[in-house]
Design a protein around this motif. Structure first.
Motif, PDB file in Angstrom:
ATOM      1  N   SER A  28       0.827  -1.206   0.000  1.00 59.30           N
ATOM      2  CA  SER A  28       0.000   0.000   0.000  1.00 59.30           C
ATOM      3  C   SER A  28       0.862   1.258   0.000  1.00 59.30           C
ATOM      4  CB  SER A  28      -0.915  -0.017   1.219  1.00 59.30           C
ATOM      5  OG  SER A  28      -1.692   1.138   1.274  1.00 59.30           O
ATOM      6  N   THR A  48     -10.118   9.859  -5.408  1.00 63.64           N
ATOM      7  CA  THR A  48     -10.537   8.467  -5.635  1.00 63.64           C
ATOM      8  C   THR A  48      -9.600   7.729  -6.573  1.00 63.64           C
ATOM      9  OG1 THR A  48     -11.987   9.164  -7.442  1.00 63.64           O
ATOM     10  CG2 THR A  48     -12.947   9.008  -5.238  1.00 63.64           C
ATOM     11  N   PHE A  51      -7.464   5.110  -4.718  1.00 64.66           N
ATOM     12  CA  PHE A  51      -8.110   4.040  -3.954  1.00 64.66           C
ATOM     13  C   PHE A  51      -8.122   2.706  -4.701  1.00 64.66           C
ATOM     14  CE2 PHE A  51     -11.909   1.599  -2.851  1.00 64.66           C
ATOM     15  CZ  PHE A  51     -11.600   1.316  -1.535  1.00 64.66           C
ATOM     16  N   LYS A  54      -4.672   0.914  -5.061  1.00 62.91           N
ATOM     17  CA  LYS A  54      -4.212   0.421  -3.752  1.00 62.91           C
ATOM     18  C   LYS A  54      -5.012  -0.792  -3.327  1.00 62.91           C
ATOM     19  CE  LYS A  54      -3.596   4.464  -1.370  1.00 62.91           C
ATOM     20  NZ  LYS A  54      -3.425   5.264  -0.161  1.00 62.91           N
ATOM     21  N   ALA A  55      -6.322  -0.780  -3.555  1.00 59.87           N
ATOM     22  CA  ALA A  55      -7.163  -1.918  -3.187  1.00 59.87           C
ATOM     23  C   ALA A  55      -6.789  -3.154  -3.995  1.00 59.87           C
ATOM     24  CB  ALA A  55      -8.635  -1.573  -3.388  1.00 59.87           C
TER      25      ALA A  55
END
Length: 90
Positions: A28, A48, A51, A54-55
């Motif tokens: 991450s 956003t 996000f 990283k997810a």
């Protein structure tokens, strides 16, 4: 059970926790840093945008290191259960 034993078990537990969290946290960190670098260079300031990569990267890190994580946790738990008779008995 004396204080030294409790401190030793606590430090072992913290060490195992750090080892298990490291792959996801480092992934991450690297992905977040890379995306923030790209955002600062291109001046795209979308919150956003960081996000989803990283997810996905964290999910991939869990898939790749999940077996090792479970093996480490099982090994630690087995060692803890094996030490219970000696801890209680004296």
């Amino acid at each position: 059970m004396d204080t030294a034993t409790v401190l030793h078990l606590g430090s072992q537990a913290l060490w195992v926790t750090a080892k298990l969290a490291a792959p996801v946290l480092i992934t991450s960190l690297v992905v977040g840093f890379t995306i923030s670098l790209v955002q600062s260079v291109t001046q795209i300031q979308e919150v956003t945008l960081s996000f989803v990569p990283k997810a996905v990267a964290c999910a991939l890190a869990l898939v790749l290191t999940g077996h090792w994580m479970i093996a480490e946790l099982v090994s630690f738990t087995e060692a803890l259960w094996a030490s219970v008779p000696t801890l209680v008995g004296g």
